[in-house]
Design a protein around this motif. Sequence first.
Motif, mmCIF file in Angstrom:
data_model
loop_
_atom_site.group_PDB
_atom_site.id
_atom_site.type_symbol
_atom_site.label_atom_id
_atom_site.label_comp_id
_atom_site.label_asym_id
_atom_site.label_seq_id
_atom_site.Cartn_x
_atom_site.Cartn_y
_atom_site.Cartn_z
ATOM 1 N N CYS A 31 -5.086 -6.339 -0.967
ATOM 2 C CA CYS A 31 -4.468 -5.350 -1.865
ATOM 3 C C CYS A 31 -5.348 -5.022 -3.065
ATOM 4 C CB CYS A 31 -3.108 -5.850 -2.325
ATOM 5 S SG CYS A 31 -1.862 -5.889 -1.012
ATOM 6 N N LYS A 32 -6.172 -5.972 -3.483
ATOM 7 C CA LYS A 32 -7.060 -5.729 -4.614
ATOM 8 C C LYS A 32 -8.100 -4.647 -4.301
ATOM 9 C CE LYS A 32 -5.743 -8.950 -7.675
ATOM 10 N NZ LYS A 32 -5.379 -8.715 -9.083
ATOM 11 N N THR A 33 -8.278 -4.330 -3.016
ATOM 12 C CA THR A 33 -9.232 -3.279 -2.640
ATOM 13 C C THR A 33 -8.587 -1.894 -2.629
ATOM 14 O OG1 THR A 33 -8.774 -3.452 -0.245
ATOM 15 C CG2 THR A 33 -10.444 -4.937 -1.165
ATOM 16 N N ILE A 34 -7.275 -1.831 -2.825
ATOM 17 C CA ILE A 34 -6.563 -0.546 -2.824
ATOM 18 C C ILE A 34 -6.785 0.141 -4.172
ATOM 19 C CG2 ILE A 34 -4.321 0.598 -2.633
ATOM 20 C CD1 ILE A 34 -3.375 -1.811 -0.965
ATOM 21 N N GLU A 35 -7.304 1.329 -4.132
ATOM 22 C CA GLU A 35 -7.669 2.040 -5.361
ATOM 23 C C GLU A 35 -6.437 2.346 -6.218
ATOM 24 O OE1 GLU A 35 -10.293 5.976 -6.686
ATOM 25 O OE2 GLU A 35 -9.990 5.491 -4.566
ATOM 26 N N LYS A 36 -6.562 2.064 -7.507
ATOM 27 C CA LYS A 36 -5.551 2.373 -8.527
ATOM 28 C C LYS A 36 -4.213 1.656 -8.312
ATOM 29 C CE LYS A 36 -7.495 6.906 -9.635
ATOM 30 N NZ LYS A 36 -7.243 8.369 -9.729
ATOM 31 N N LEU A 37 -4.219 0.586 -7.521
ATOM 32 C CA LEU A 37 -2.989 -0.181 -7.316
ATOM 33 C C LEU A 37 -2.645 -0.943 -8.590
ATOM 34 C CD1 LEU A 37 -0.852 -1.093 -5.150
ATOM 35 C CD2 LEU A 37 -2.270 -3.136 -4.866
ATOM 36 N N LYS A 38 -1.413 -0.824 -9.055
ATOM 37 C CA LYS A 38 -0.984 -1.472 -10.295
ATOM 38 C C LYS A 38 -0.009 -2.628 -10.052
ATOM 39 C CE LYS A 38 -1.655 2.680 -13.105
ATOM 40 N NZ LYS A 38 -1.020 3.664 -14.024
ATOM 41 N N THR A 39 0.217 -2.968 -8.814
ATOM 42 C CA THR A 39 1.154 -4.042 -8.469
ATOM 43 C C THR A 39 0.722 -5.373 -9.088
ATOM 44 O OG1 THR A 39 1.715 -2.970 -6.377
ATOM 45 C CG2 THR A 39 2.200 -5.311 -6.563
ATOM 46 N N LYS A 40 1.681 -6.095 -9.649
ATOM 47 C CA LYS A 40 1.448 -7.444 -10.168
ATOM 48 C C LYS A 40 1.810 -8.443 -9.066
ATOM 49 C CE LYS A 40 0.862 -6.017 -14.522
ATOM 50 N NZ LYS A 40 -0.383 -6.205 -15.311
ATOM 51 N N PHE A 41 1.026 -9.493 -8.928
ATOM 52 C CA PHE A 41 1.212 -10.441 -7.836
ATOM 53 C C PHE A 41 1.704 -11.795 -8.340
ATOM 54 C CE2 PHE A 41 -1.866 -7.360 -6.287
ATOM 55 C CZ PHE A 41 -1.296 -7.016 -5.063
ATOM 56 N N ILE A 42 2.836 -12.220 -7.808
ATOM 57 C CA ILE A 42 3.409 -13.521 -8.142
ATOM 58 C C ILE A 42 3.460 -14.369 -6.870
ATOM 59 C CG2 ILE A 42 5.463 -14.758 -8.932
ATOM 60 C CD1 ILE A 42 6.201 -12.243 -10.551
ATOM 61 N N ASN A 82 9.212 -10.877 -16.485
ATOM 62 C CA ASN A 82 9.062 -10.280 -17.817
ATOM 63 C C ASN A 82 7.654 -10.482 -18.362
ATOM 64 O OD1 ASN A 82 11.748 -9.432 -17.877
ATOM 65 N ND2 ASN A 82 12.466 -11.301 -18.880
ATOM 66 N N ALA A 83 7.119 -11.688 -18.160
ATOM 67 C CA ALA A 83 5.787 -12.002 -18.679
ATOM 68 C C ALA A 83 4.713 -11.162 -18.009
ATOM 69 C CB ALA A 83 5.493 -13.491 -18.498
ATOM 70 N N VAL A 84 4.741 -11.096 -16.682
ATOM 71 C CA VAL A 84 3.683 -10.350 -15.984
ATOM 72 C C VAL A 84 3.806 -8.849 -16.229
ATOM 73 C CG1 VAL A 84 3.456 -12.159 -14.231
ATOM 74 C CG2 VAL A 84 4.902 -10.180 -13.762
ATOM 75 N N MET A 85 5.025 -8.352 -16.417
ATOM 76 C CA MET A 85 5.199 -6.937 -16.743
ATOM 77 C C MET A 85 4.629 -6.611 -18.123
ATOM 78 S SD MET A 85 6.418 -5.310 -14.170
ATOM 79 C CE MET A 85 6.831 -3.764 -14.989
ATOM 80 N N ASN A 86 4.545 -7.632 -18.977
ATOM 81 C CA ASN A 86 3.953 -7.461 -20.303
ATOM 82 C C ASN A 86 2.457 -7.752 -20.321
ATOM 83 O OD1 ASN A 86 6.281 -6.668 -21.740
ATOM 84 N ND2 ASN A 86 6.978 -8.793 -21.889
ATOM 85 N N ALA A 124 0.819 -1.212 0.000
ATOM 86 C CA ALA A 124 0.000 0.000 0.000
ATOM 87 C C ALA A 124 0.854 1.262 0.000
ATOM 88 C CB ALA A 124 -0.934 -0.003 1.204
ATOM 89 N N ASN A 125 1.941 1.249 0.757
ATOM 90 C CA ASN A 125 2.783 2.445 0.892
ATOM 91 C C ASN A 125 3.774 2.613 -0.256
ATOM 92 O OD1 ASN A 125 1.611 3.225 3.359
ATOM 93 N ND2 ASN A 125 2.965 1.868 4.519
ATOM 94 N N LEU A 126 4.370 1.512 -0.706
ATOM 95 C CA LEU A 126 5.429 1.595 -1.713
ATOM 96 C C LEU A 126 4.915 1.448 -3.144
ATOM 97 C CD1 LEU A 126 8.157 -0.553 0.109
ATOM 98 C CD2 LEU A 126 8.010 1.949 -0.008
ATOM 99 N N GLN A 127 3.759 0.791 -3.295
ATOM 100 C CA GLN A 127 3.170 0.556 -4.618
ATOM 101 C C GLN A 127 4.205 -0.026 -5.599
ATOM 102 O OE1 GLN A 127 -0.106 2.261 -5.887
ATOM 103 N NE2 GLN A 127 -0.740 2.543 -3.782
ATOM 104 N N PRO A 128 4.808 -1.159 -5.262
ATOM 105 C CA PRO A 128 5.836 -1.743 -6.132
ATOM 106 C C PRO A 128 5.244 -2.255 -7.440
ATOM 107 C CG PRO A 128 5.192 -3.320 -4.467
ATOM 108 C CD PRO A 128 4.486 -2.034 -4.120
ATOM 109 N N GLU A 129 6.107 -2.444 -8.418
ATOM 110 C CA GLU A 129 5.652 -3.024 -9.682
ATOM 111 C C GLU A 129 5.209 -4.475 -9.467
ATOM 112 O OE1 GLU A 129 5.454 -1.423 -12.515
ATOM 113 O OE2 GLU A 129 6.541 0.404 -11.996
ATOM 114 N N ILE A 130 5.944 -5.188 -8.603
ATOM 115 C CA ILE A 130 5.695 -6.612 -8.395
ATOM 116 C C ILE A 130 5.794 -6.967 -6.919
ATOM 117 C CG2 ILE A 130 6.698 -8.925 -8.757
ATOM 118 C CD1 ILE A 130 7.409 -8.072 -11.570
#
Length: 216
Positions: free
Chosen positions: A72-83, A120-124, A47-53
Motif C-alpha cells: 500500500c505504501k507504493t500507492i500514489e497519494k494514499l493517505k490511509t493510516k495503518f494500525i 484518535n492519536a493516529v488521526m492527529n 486501494a479502491n476505498l482509500q479509507p482513513e484507517i
Amino acid sequence: MLKKNITIIIAEDHPIMRNGLLQELQHAGYTVEAALENGAAAVDSIANLQPEIAILDIEMPLLNGFEVIKHCKTIEKLKTKFIIMSYHKQKSFVIQAKKVGIDGYLLKEDSIEEIENCINAVMNGDIYFSNSFESNFEKVVDNELKKVAQLTPSERTIIRLISQGKNSTEVGEILKVSPRTVQKHRTNIILKLDLDPAADTLSQWAKEHKEILLSL
C-alpha cells in the motif's frame, strides 16, 4: 473529525475476532467500509476505498499485515493510516512494524477505549503503541536500533553469530577469517554499543537482543 467520517477497513482472518471488532467499531460510531479475511483482499480494498484507517492483523493468508502495508505504501497519494493489531509483543515484531512505517500498534487484548485512543492519536498524526506495552518499551527498542544501525554488515553478521552462542574461533571458521580478525570486530562492536570492555558483556547483550538482531 466526527467518528462517522472516519472510514475504516479491517483485515483479520479469525472470524470471531473480525466480527467482534467490526461490531465494536460500528457501535462506537465509526464507518467500517470492509471487514476482510486475507491480506490480498485488504490491499485491493485499501486501494479502491482509500479509507482513513486500516486495522490489520499480522498473520493472515496470502499477504501478512506487514506485506499489506509495504504494497500500500507504493500507492500514489494514499493517505490511509495503518494500525497493526496482534497478539505479538516481541521486540522483533515491533521492529518490523516500525520498519514498514506503521502508525499504531495495538494488542488483541486491548479494550475498545484503547482502540479509540489509538485511532484518535493516529488521526492527529501521532504514532501510538498500546498501553499494554511497558512504558519505556518503545524508547528501549529505538535506542537499541540506533546502536545496531552503527554496525557495519560484517559486524552485524558477527554479532548475530555471537547471539547464537558462537565463540570467536567458531565465528572465524564460519566466516573464514582469523580469530584475531573476529576479535578486532568484537572490540569495534563493543565500542559502538557502548558496552563494558572489561567483561563478557557482548555475548550477554547479543543473547538478550537476539530478536532485534535476527530481524535485521
